[in-house]
Scaffold this active site. Structure first.
Site, PDB file in Angstrom:
ATOM      1  N   ARG A   1      42.491  21.936  23.453  1.00  0.00           N
ATOM      2  CA  ARG A   1      43.504  21.541  24.452  1.00  0.00           C
ATOM      3  C   ARG A   1      44.596  22.587  24.652  1.00  0.00           C
ATOM      4  O   ARG A   1      45.710  22.270  25.061  1.00  0.00           O
ATOM      5  CB  ARG A   1      44.114  20.186  24.112  1.00  0.00           C
ATOM      6  CG  ARG A   1      43.091  19.072  24.047  1.00  0.00           C
ATOM      7  CD  ARG A   1      43.704  17.709  24.206  1.00  0.00           C
ATOM      8  NE  ARG A   1      42.651  16.723  24.266  1.00  0.00           N
ATOM      9  CZ  ARG A   1      42.165  16.085  23.212  1.00  0.00           C
ATOM     10  NH1 ARG A   1      42.666  16.327  22.020  1.00  0.00           N
ATOM     11  NH2 ARG A   1      41.221  15.202  23.345  1.00  0.00           N
TER      12      ARG A   1
ATOM     13  N   LYS B   1      46.343  32.163  36.897  1.00  0.00           N
ATOM     14  CA  LYS B   1      45.125  31.567  37.468  1.00  0.00           C
ATOM     15  C   LYS B   1      43.972  31.874  36.522  1.00  0.00           C
ATOM     16  O   LYS B   1      43.741  33.025  36.156  1.00  0.00           O
ATOM     17  CB  LYS B   1      44.825  32.167  38.849  1.00  0.00           C
ATOM     18  CG  LYS B   1      45.650  31.542  39.954  1.00  0.00           C
ATOM     19  CD  LYS B   1      45.144  31.983  41.320  1.00  0.00           C
ATOM     20  CE  LYS B   1      45.955  31.313  42.416  1.00  0.00           C
ATOM     21  NZ  LYS B   1      45.577  31.817  43.755  1.00  0.00           N
TER      22      LYS B   1
ATOM     23  N   GLU C   1      44.763  45.546  46.928  1.00  0.00           N
ATOM     24  CA  GLU C   1      45.764  44.535  46.542  1.00  0.00           C
ATOM     25  C   GLU C   1      47.162  45.170  46.505  1.00  0.00           C
ATOM     26  O   GLU C   1      48.154  44.519  46.853  1.00  0.00           O
ATOM     27  CB  GLU C   1      45.432  43.936  45.172  1.00  0.00           C
ATOM     28  CG  GLU C   1      44.078  43.244  45.075  1.00  0.00           C
ATOM     29  CD  GLU C   1      44.011  41.881  45.775  1.00  0.00           C
ATOM     30  OE1 GLU C   1      45.056  41.360  46.203  1.00  0.00           O
ATOM     31  OE2 GLU C   1      42.886  41.345  45.886  1.00  0.00           O
TER      32      GLU C   1
ATOM     33  N   LYS D   1      54.807  40.027  42.342  1.00  0.00           N
ATOM     34  CA  LYS D   1      53.989  38.863  41.972  1.00  0.00           C
ATOM     35  C   LYS D   1      54.799  37.893  41.114  1.00  0.00           C
ATOM     36  O   LYS D   1      54.729  36.676  41.292  1.00  0.00           O
ATOM     37  CB  LYS D   1      52.711  39.295  41.254  1.00  0.00           C
ATOM     38  CG  LYS D   1      51.857  38.082  40.903  1.00  0.00           C
ATOM     39  CD  LYS D   1      50.408  38.235  41.151  1.00  0.00           C
ATOM     40  CE  LYS D   1      49.712  36.880  40.997  1.00  0.00           C
ATOM     41  NZ  LYS D   1      48.292  36.964  40.860  1.00  0.00           N
TER      42      LYS D   1
ATOM     43  N   GLU E   1      50.841  27.385  43.778  1.00  0.00           N
ATOM     44  CA  GLU E   1      50.369  27.704  45.125  1.00  0.00           C
ATOM     45  C   GLU E   1      50.503  26.532  46.095  1.00  0.00           C
ATOM     46  O   GLU E   1      49.581  26.226  46.861  1.00  0.00           O
ATOM     47  CB  GLU E   1      48.912  28.192  45.075  1.00  0.00           C
ATOM     48  CG  GLU E   1      48.535  29.015  46.289  1.00  0.00           C
ATOM     49  CD  GLU E   1      47.176  29.688  46.160  1.00  0.00           C
ATOM     50  OE1 GLU E   1      47.051  30.578  45.313  1.00  0.00           O
ATOM     51  OE2 GLU E   1      46.271  29.315  46.910  1.00  0.00           O
TER      52      GLU E   1
ATOM     53  N   ARG F   1      53.185  30.988  47.319  1.00  0.00           N
ATOM     54  CA  ARG F   1      52.156  31.800  46.645  1.00  0.00           C
ATOM     55  C   ARG F   1      50.958  32.079  47.556  1.00  0.00           C
ATOM     56  O   ARG F   1      50.217  33.029  47.347  1.00  0.00           O
ATOM     57  CB  ARG F   1      51.725  31.112  45.335  1.00  0.00           C
ATOM     58  CG  ARG F   1      50.787  31.970  44.512  1.00  0.00           C
ATOM     59  CD  ARG F   1      50.640  31.481  43.091  1.00  0.00           C
ATOM     60  NE  ARG F   1      49.691  32.305  42.356  1.00  0.00           N
ATOM     61  CZ  ARG F   1      49.504  32.267  41.058  1.00  0.00           C
ATOM     62  NH1 ARG F   1      50.214  31.425  40.326  1.00  0.00           N
ATOM     63  NH2 ARG F   1      48.623  33.043  40.466  1.00  0.00           N
TER      64      ARG F   1
ATOM     65  N   ASN G   1      47.350  35.507  49.389  1.00  0.00           N
ATOM     66  CA  ASN G   1      45.983  35.445  49.905  1.00  0.00           C
ATOM     67  C   ASN G   1      45.822  36.177  51.237  1.00  0.00           C
ATOM     68  O   ASN G   1      44.793  36.024  51.911  1.00  0.00           O
ATOM     69  CB  ASN G   1      45.561  33.975  50.061  1.00  0.00           C
ATOM     70  CG  ASN G   1      45.435  33.293  48.723  1.00  0.00           C
ATOM     71  OD1 ASN G   1      44.852  33.845  47.799  1.00  0.00           O
ATOM     72  ND2 ASN G   1      46.005  32.108  48.602  1.00  0.00           N
TER      73      ASN G   1
ATOM     74  N   HIS H   1      42.558  37.606  52.369  1.00  0.00           N
ATOM     75  CA  HIS H   1      41.523  37.065  51.492  1.00  0.00           C
ATOM     76  C   HIS H   1      40.658  36.001  52.165  1.00  0.00           C
ATOM     77  O   HIS H   1      39.507  35.815  51.777  1.00  0.00           O
ATOM     78  CB  HIS H   1      42.156  36.477  50.221  1.00  0.00           C
ATOM     79  CG  HIS H   1      42.604  37.530  49.243  1.00  0.00           C
ATOM     80  ND1 HIS H   1      43.515  38.494  49.569  1.00  0.00           N
ATOM     81  CD2 HIS H   1      42.262  37.765  47.953  1.00  0.00           C
ATOM     82  CE1 HIS H   1      43.721  39.276  48.508  1.00  0.00           C
ATOM     83  NE2 HIS H   1      42.965  38.848  47.518  1.00  0.00           N
TER      84      HIS H   1
ATOM     85  N   HIS I   1      37.051  36.992  51.842  1.00  0.00           N
ATOM     86  CA  HIS I   1      36.072  36.265  51.023  1.00  0.00           C
ATOM     87  C   HIS I   1      34.815  35.949  51.822  1.00  0.00           C
ATOM     88  O   HIS I   1      33.703  35.959  51.280  1.00  0.00           O
ATOM     89  CB  HIS I   1      36.679  34.974  50.472  1.00  0.00           C
ATOM     90  CG  HIS I   1      37.510  35.198  49.244  1.00  0.00           C
ATOM     91  ND1 HIS I   1      38.435  34.290  48.793  1.00  0.00           N
ATOM     92  CD2 HIS I   1      37.569  36.243  48.380  1.00  0.00           C
ATOM     93  CE1 HIS I   1      39.020  34.766  47.704  1.00  0.00           C
ATOM     94  NE2 HIS I   1      38.515  35.949  47.439  1.00  0.00           N
TER      95      HIS I   1
ATOM     96  N   HIS J   1      35.245  43.386  46.191  1.00  0.00           N
ATOM     97  CA  HIS J   1      36.376  42.536  46.564  1.00  0.00           C
ATOM     98  C   HIS J   1      37.458  43.314  47.339  1.00  0.00           C
ATOM     99  O   HIS J   1      37.925  42.870  48.387  1.00  0.00           O
ATOM    100  CB  HIS J   1      36.973  41.924  45.293  1.00  0.00           C
ATOM    101  CG  HIS J   1      38.164  41.047  45.557  1.00  0.00           C
ATOM    102  ND1 HIS J   1      38.051  39.800  46.124  1.00  0.00           N
ATOM    103  CD2 HIS J   1      39.491  41.259  45.367  1.00  0.00           C
ATOM    104  CE1 HIS J   1      39.260  39.268  46.251  1.00  0.00           C
ATOM    105  NE2 HIS J   1      40.148  40.137  45.802  1.00  0.00           N
TER     106      HIS J   1
HETATM  107  N1  GLY Z   1      45.465  36.437  43.353  1.00  0.00           N
HETATM  108  C1  GLY Z   1      46.336  35.552  44.040  1.00  0.00           C
HETATM  109  C2  GLY Z   1      47.176  34.728  43.122  1.00  0.00           C
HETATM  110  O1  GLY Z   1      47.226  34.965  41.932  1.00  0.00           O
HETATM  111  O2  GLY Z   1      47.809  33.804  43.576  1.00  0.00           O
END
Ligand code: GLY
Length: 357
Positions: A121, A143, A185, A227, A237, A241, A245, A248, A252, A264
């Site tokens: 956990r 993430k 990026e 960031k 997000e 946030r 993207n 993206h 994608h 990518h």
């Molecule tokens: N790669 C986009 C984010 O971390 O929100």
């Protein structure tokens, strides 16, 4: 050395950026006492490149350390790898006082973060990203997750590391395509958030591509600062946030329609130019500013056109199933000038068709 703080209350953590840091990891971690024992998780390739150096540095500092590897590649970012790694931890008697160390690129960071989140956990983990993409993006912000046959990153959670340790020198070992992945990026941050940074990328192109270390260190630190600011305001997000993207959503679709043969970063570069054409068509962005972004991507050696051979219908299908799509409507991050964007799901299918060419 540069340090950036991710401000998330009691889950705040530092990002340390320093050339040569990999050889000093032991000293750095010894000061912090994050784990009683450290389990490094790396893919077979990164383990061969940097595993020994990190293990030795930690052992020399008197830390208890073990290295576990898994087979490299996005194809292994799946639930089977999570099952194998968690079993490996249980067999070694790893407990909540121990910590994981993600040593590698985005795949390793996502997998290790997820294992750290779910094993017992939740146990602490540290990120040591070894690709530019991971250093400027995926290692920061929590993430984590894996792919399932139905889509990329569909299983995962937000789980923050305790520290991100970045050694820009590792980039000298990267294949050029891997560097370009990260540079797409890097350019993204200039367009979405910071016109001065965009101009810095225009002026310092040679130094960046030649991996002039003080310049690269400054670039990584600046991207991490942006960031961190975004994540501190919107960790999960819900809104802000989503600007990360940019490029993206269409990117994608390009990546998926190519069967992931387009990398990518290349796909995001193509996606940024495509979405800029939507912003121009909607009169949010001038054609002159869109051309500036396109020119910078080209100058860095990134592709900017959707390859003719990709199936447009298939790409539009991927847009509908993208996890960023809500209620069947994809959202788009649309620049209004360099350094500023808005988010909109109000984009006619005709404009998407034109953007895909
Ligand atoms: N790669 C986009 C984010 O971390 O929100």
């Amino acid at each position: 050395m540069k340090q950036v703080q991710v401000g998330l209350g009691e889950r705040s953590y530092p990002i340390t950026i320093k050339e040569g840091l990999l050889a000093e990891i032991g000293n750095e971690l010894k000061l912090q006492q994050i784990g009683k024992r450290y389990i490094i998780i790396a893919d077979d390739r990164v383990a061969a490149l940097f595993g020994q150096q990190v293990v030795e540095s930690m052992e020399e500092s008197g830390l208890s350390v073990e290295l576990i590897t898994f087979p490299h590649g996005e194809a292994n970012k799946n639930l089977q790898t999570i099952a194998d790694l968690t079993s490996g931890l249980a067999q070694r008697g790893v407990d909540r006082k121990d910590a994981l160390v993600a040593l590698g690129g985005g795949v390793t960071g996502d997998i290790t973060g997820f294992v750290a989140a779910v094993y017992m956990r939740g146990i602490p983990f540290i990120q040591i990203p070894t690709t530019l993409l991971a250093q400027v993006d995926s290692s920061v912000g929590g993430k984590t997750g894996v792919d399932i046959p139905e889509g990329k990153n569909l299983v995962g959670c937000f789980y923050q590391p305790q520290h991100v340790l970045i050694d820009p020198h590792v980039l000298t070992e990267l294949p050029r395509e891997e560097l370009l992945n990260g540079l797409a990026e890097v350019i993204k941050y200039g367009v979405i958030y910071d016109a001065n940074f965009f101009n810095f990328l225009v002026t310092n192109r040679r130094g960046i591509l030649d991996l002039d270390m003080p310049i690269v260190e400054a670039v990584i630190a600046h991207c991490c600062t942006i960031k961190a600011e975004v994540v501190a305001q919107d960790e999960r997000e819900a809104d802000l946030r989503r600007i990360l993207n940019y490029g993206h959503t269409l990117g994608h679709a390009v990546e998926a329609a190519s069967g992931f043969t387009i990398a990518h970063g290349s796909a995001v570069s193509i996606g940024m130019v495509a979405v800029n054409s939507i912003a121009v068509a909607k009169s949010f962005l001038t054609a002159e500013r869109a051309a500036k972004v396109r020119d910078l991507l080209v100058d860095y050696g990134l592709p900017v056109a959707v390859p003719a051979e990709l199936d447009r219908g298939q790409m539009k299908g991927f847009l509908k199933t993208d996890k960023k799509t809500v209620g069947g409507k994809p959202f788009f991050v649309l620049p209004t000038q360099i350094g500023k964007v808005i988010i909109s799901d109000d984009v006619d299918e005709k404009l998407i068709d034109e953007a895909l060419g």
